[in-house]
Design a protein around this motif. Sequence first.
Motif, PDB file in Angstrom:
ATOM      1  N   LYS A  11      -7.969  11.054  -4.342  1.00 57.49           N
ATOM      2  CA  LYS A  11      -8.288  11.639  -3.048  1.00 57.49           C
ATOM      3  C   LYS A  11      -7.041  11.805  -2.192  1.00 57.49           C
ATOM      4  N   GLU A  12      -6.017  11.015  -2.492  1.00 55.93           N
ATOM      5  CA  GLU A  12      -4.760  11.078  -1.747  1.00 55.93           C
ATOM      6  C   GLU A  12      -3.749  12.018  -2.387  1.00 55.93           C
ATOM      7  N   ARG A  68     -17.288  -2.449  -0.313  1.00 58.77           N
ATOM      8  CA  ARG A  68     -17.360  -1.019  -0.601  1.00 58.77           C
ATOM      9  C   ARG A  68     -16.246  -0.270   0.124  1.00 58.77           C
ATOM     10  N   SER A  69     -15.857   0.857  -0.449  1.00 62.83           N
ATOM     11  CA  SER A  69     -14.877   1.727   0.193  1.00 62.83           C
ATOM     12  C   SER A  69     -15.559   2.515   1.304  1.00 62.83           C
ATOM     13  N   THR A 121       0.837  -1.199   0.000  1.00 62.35           N
ATOM     14  CA  THR A 121       0.000   0.000   0.000  1.00 62.35           C
ATOM     15  C   THR A 121       0.871   1.247   0.000  1.00 62.35           C
ATOM     16  N   THR A 122       0.232   2.394   0.067  1.00 58.47           N
ATOM     17  CA  THR A 122       0.937   3.676   0.034  1.00 58.47           C
ATOM     18  C   THR A 122       1.953   3.815   1.162  1.00 58.47           C
ATOM     19  N   THR A 123       1.768   3.080   2.238  1.00 61.91           N
ATOM     20  CA  THR A 123       2.710   3.167   3.354  1.00 61.91           C
ATOM     21  C   THR A 123       4.066   2.554   3.028  1.00 61.91           C
ATOM     22  N   LYS A 124       4.148   1.779   1.938  1.00 56.71           N
ATOM     23  CA  LYS A 124       5.417   1.135   1.570  1.00 56.71           C
ATOM     24  C   LYS A 124       6.319   2.046   0.734  1.00 56.71           C
ATOM     25  N   GLU A 156      -6.403   1.496   4.116  1.00 63.05           N
ATOM     26  CA  GLU A 156      -7.827   1.296   4.386  1.00 63.05           C
ATOM     27  C   GLU A 156      -8.524   0.612   3.221  1.00 63.05           C
ATOM     28  N   LEU A 157      -8.124   0.978   1.997  1.00 64.90           N
ATOM     29  CA  LEU A 157      -8.736   0.357   0.826  1.00 64.90           C
ATOM     30  C   LEU A 157      -8.282  -1.090   0.686  1.00 64.90           C
ATOM     31  N   ALA A 158      -7.026  -1.347   0.985  1.00 66.90           N
ATOM     32  CA  ALA A 158      -6.514  -2.712   0.892  1.00 66.90           C
ATOM     33  C   ALA A 158      -7.184  -3.631   1.906  1.00 66.90           C
ATOM     34  N   LEU A 159      -7.567  -3.096   3.046  1.00 69.25           N
ATOM     35  CA  LEU A 159      -8.211  -3.907   4.074  1.00 69.25           C
ATOM     36  C   LEU A 159      -9.567  -4.453   3.632  1.00 69.25           C
TER      37      LEU A 159
END
Length: 332
Positions: free
Chosen positions: A188-189, A146-147, A115-118, A137-140
């Motif tokens: 959105k990010e 749904r998102s 994810t983006t944290t990587k 959050e989306l990966a979870l």
Amino acid sequence: MMSLPELIILDVGHGNCAILRDTNGVIIIDCPQGVTLIETLENLSIKEISHILISHADADHIAGIINLLSNETIKINKVHLNPDLCRETETWNDLLIALKDARLRLGTVVSTELTTTKTGQLNVGQVLVEILAPTPELALVGGVGRSVDERRLNPNSTSAVVGLVHDSHRVAILGADIDQVGLDQLLKERSDLKADILVFPHHGGKPGGADGKAFAQQLCDLVKPNLVVFSIGRGRFDNPREEIVEGVVSSVPMAHILCTQLSKKCADSVPDLEPTHLNALPARGRASNSCCGGTVSIKIAGNKTTYAAGIAAHQQFIIDRVSNPLCGRFRV
């Protein structure tokens, strides 16, 4: 030791696969079926892989990692991928077995988050490896449901999108199979998506339920690429779609469009003569003369990164050998 990093976008037929050769290691982004990836690693005498990044669980992105993990001549240090809660395919199950075996037998580290944290944690030299999507959050959500803003998701929506930055300049974005919902979530990010090279999402196929031309225009307006690559197999799934190519051309009319293999929309039959414009690296379509751009090799050099020589040779191939090129139909 290499003086500069290199990005190799492989002709694997219908599928995605890229190799980043950096100054202190090698990263593979997606592993489709077939032998092209292993042949390329052998051709380049690569014996160790620092990271394998799997964008999502479709077979044309994961099937090849099973043989790679069992290859005794290549050491794989880490594999990164996100969970897929709705995946019940034989290929996915085989991958889980292969990952467990590699973890226990070889010490391969399996990370269940890409994810983006990587971003910044995957570097193996000069290139900053960004994970532009998905967010944690989306990966979870696991590619199903749904998102947080109630958008319906599928595994393509949560594909991992990879950016490569060198000397503070984004050289490439590899879009995996991200669809319109996934792109909206990405925006959105962040909206700073400009890059020289775009490996177009989903092989130029339909972006979920969205309008293909509008999706291509929006993405290319954001990325503003000089080179757009469609990783396709001749005769598979009718890609790239005409409306996608039309959207690309309308947004970035000066960009060079390259398909790894020659679409049947561009030529009913493959050329009779062997191609002379391809580089020496393995390409799945070479034996059947079905390559268009084939495997692409790009020396990374910050804002001086270019594929100029390759573009000229590919353009001449299209002029000489391709009867009705899709990439030329929408240009003024």
